[in-house]
Scaffold this motif. Sequence first.
Motif, PDB file in Angstrom:
ATOM      1  N   UNK A 276      -1.789  13.899  -6.342  1.00  0.00           N
ATOM      2  CA  UNK A 276      -2.586  13.134  -5.390  1.00  0.00           C
ATOM      3  C   UNK A 276      -1.794  12.406  -4.329  1.00  0.00           C
ATOM      4  N   UNK A 277      -0.856  13.095  -3.673  1.00  0.00           N
ATOM      5  CA  UNK A 277      -0.021  12.439  -2.667  1.00  0.00           C
ATOM      6  C   UNK A 277      -0.795  12.111  -1.389  1.00  0.00           C
TER       7      UNK A 277
ATOM      8  N   UNK B   6       0.583   5.172  -8.269  1.00  0.00           N
ATOM      9  CA  UNK B   6       1.971   4.868  -7.932  1.00  0.00           C
ATOM     10  C   UNK B   6       2.120   4.756  -6.433  1.00  0.00           C
ATOM     11  N   UNK B   7       2.736   3.678  -5.971  1.00  0.00           N
ATOM     12  CA  UNK B   7       3.111   3.510  -4.565  1.00  0.00           C
ATOM     13  C   UNK B   7       4.622   3.418  -4.470  1.00  0.00           C
ATOM     14  N   UNK B   8       5.218   4.193  -3.573  1.00  0.00           N
ATOM     15  CA  UNK B   8       6.654   4.143  -3.326  1.00  0.00           C
ATOM     16  C   UNK B   8       6.867   3.636  -1.904  1.00  0.00           C
ATOM     17  N   UNK B   9       7.597   2.528  -1.779  1.00  0.00           N
ATOM     18  CA  UNK B   9       7.885   1.944  -0.474  1.00  0.00           C
ATOM     19  C   UNK B   9       9.360   2.161  -0.157  1.00  0.00           C
TER      20      UNK B   9
ATOM     21  N   UNK C  83       4.892   6.537   0.138  1.00  0.00           N
ATOM     22  CA  UNK C  83       4.387   7.716  -0.571  1.00  0.00           C
ATOM     23  C   UNK C  83       3.495   7.202  -1.696  1.00  0.00           C
ATOM     24  N   UNK C  84       2.232   7.563  -1.661  1.00  0.00           N
ATOM     25  CA  UNK C  84       1.255   7.071  -2.625  1.00  0.00           C
ATOM     26  C   UNK C  84       0.743   8.230  -3.475  1.00  0.00           C
ATOM     27  N   UNK C  85       0.567   7.978  -4.772  1.00  0.00           N
ATOM     28  CA  UNK C  85       0.082   9.004  -5.679  1.00  0.00           C
ATOM     29  C   UNK C  85      -1.088   8.445  -6.487  1.00  0.00           C
ATOM     30  N   UNK C  86      -2.187   9.184  -6.485  1.00  0.00           N
ATOM     31  CA  UNK C  86      -3.376   8.723  -7.204  1.00  0.00           C
ATOM     32  C   UNK C  86      -3.220   8.873  -8.712  1.00  0.00           C
TER      33      UNK C  86
ATOM     34  N   UNK D 111       0.358   9.565   2.348  1.00  0.00           N
ATOM     35  CA  UNK D 111       1.389   8.707   2.912  1.00  0.00           C
ATOM     36  C   UNK D 111       2.092   9.346   4.085  1.00  0.00           C
ATOM     37  N   UNK D 112       3.154   8.687   4.559  1.00  0.00           N
ATOM     38  CA  UNK D 112       3.885   9.171   5.726  1.00  0.00           C
ATOM     39  C   UNK D 112       5.371   9.405   5.443  1.00  0.00           C
ATOM     40  N   UNK D 113       5.745   9.377   4.171  1.00  0.00           N
ATOM     41  CA  UNK D 113       7.154   9.561   3.831  1.00  0.00           C
ATOM     42  C   UNK D 113       7.487  11.011   3.508  1.00  0.00           C
ATOM     43  N   UNK D 114       6.464  11.842   3.328  1.00  0.00           N
ATOM     44  CA  UNK D 114       6.686  13.190   2.850  1.00  0.00           C
ATOM     45  C   UNK D 114       6.637  13.217   1.334  1.00  0.00           C
ATOM     46  N   UNK D 115       6.153  14.319   0.794  1.00  0.00           N
ATOM     47  CA  UNK D 115       5.966  14.421  -0.652  1.00  0.00           C
ATOM     48  C   UNK D 115       7.145  15.162  -1.280  1.00  0.00           C
ATOM     49  N   UNK D 116       8.079  14.406  -1.804  1.00  0.00           N
ATOM     50  CA  UNK D 116       9.211  15.019  -2.516  1.00  0.00           C
ATOM     51  C   UNK D 116       9.154  14.741  -4.013  1.00  0.00           C
ATOM     52  N   UNK D 117       8.052  14.151  -4.480  1.00  0.00           N
ATOM     53  CA  UNK D 117       7.946  13.752  -5.873  1.00  0.00           C
ATOM     54  C   UNK D 117       7.096  14.716  -6.706  1.00  0.00           C
ATOM     55  N   UNK D 118       6.054  15.293  -6.094  1.00  0.00           N
ATOM     56  CA  UNK D 118       5.182  16.203  -6.831  1.00  0.00           C
ATOM     57  C   UNK D 118       5.959  17.396  -7.377  1.00  0.00           C
ATOM     58  N   UNK D 119       7.036  17.757  -6.719  1.00  0.00           N
ATOM     59  CA  UNK D 119       7.913  18.826  -7.190  1.00  0.00           C
ATOM     60  C   UNK D 119       8.380  18.597  -8.621  1.00  0.00           C
ATOM     61  N   UNK D 120       8.452  17.326  -9.015  1.00  0.00           N
ATOM     62  CA  UNK D 120       8.967  16.982 -10.336  1.00  0.00           C
ATOM     63  C   UNK D 120       7.849  16.734 -11.356  1.00  0.00           C
ATOM     64  N   UNK D 121       6.644  17.208 -11.029  1.00  0.00           N
ATOM     65  CA  UNK D 121       5.535  17.089 -11.969  1.00  0.00           C
ATOM     66  C   UNK D 121       5.795  17.940 -13.212  1.00  0.00           C
TER      67      UNK D 121
END
Length: 243
Positions: free
Chosen positions: A206-207, A172-175, A186-189, A209-219
């Motif tokens: 697998x974060x 997953x890539x988030x732009x 934010x990129x996730x493997x 990127x340079x946006x900060x990881x605010x998505x892994x919290x929702x795993x």
Amino acid sequence: MCTSDYSCVSALADKQQNECHMFSSNLDVMTAEKDNGLTYLEHKECNWRKHCCYPQDGTRCLDAAYQDCQDAFEKGERNSGAVYILRPDPNWRLIRAVCQFDHESGWTVIQRRLDGTVNFYRGWNEYVDGFGEINGEYSIVLAAGQRIETFIKQGKGGLEGLYYLTRKNRKLNIYMEAHDGEFRTANYSTFYVDDASDDYRSHIAGYTGDAGDSFTLHNNRKFETYDHKTSHCPVTYQGFWLN
């Protein structure tokens, strides 16, 4: 007009649009819409995966639906930003999505936010089906259009489409673009979701990127909306995997 295509088993002729769609599996036909100029074609030769034949009326033929945008990339597509018709599973329905291509991969755009014109505060059924405008804002992926959709009895876009799309390719890539025009990624493997029986539970890891990881919290969270929830969060926020 006849064409050789060993992946083609059925076709849908649309005389209004002057085009023919080839499919790598049999469509589940309901009733032909004669008033709309639609003709469903399925020949013995197609079922034997030899070739598909179309009316001798100049109708042009489009390639069979790709599994996802990576599949489209591997088969030579490079029209980045174009809308493609995809079939993530041979026994499932068609969906539409924008494909983005770089020098080594094809990416299926599963959600796009641009200017806030589409309301994302939606109920469960709308997120399961998918909503929005394919050339504007949408979530998550969309059914393949009313003219073609008429011929398919089962399946949806939305979260159900995301489940099928992430069974194979799980990056997953988030732009994101800031108001000042600066871009962040934010990129996730690893990213995939479970099926409907577990409310499309998320798997995120697998974060980089340079946006900060605010998505892994929702795993490992079930997808929730204001009308399908286990907490108060989706009442306040839009549908998401909420922690």
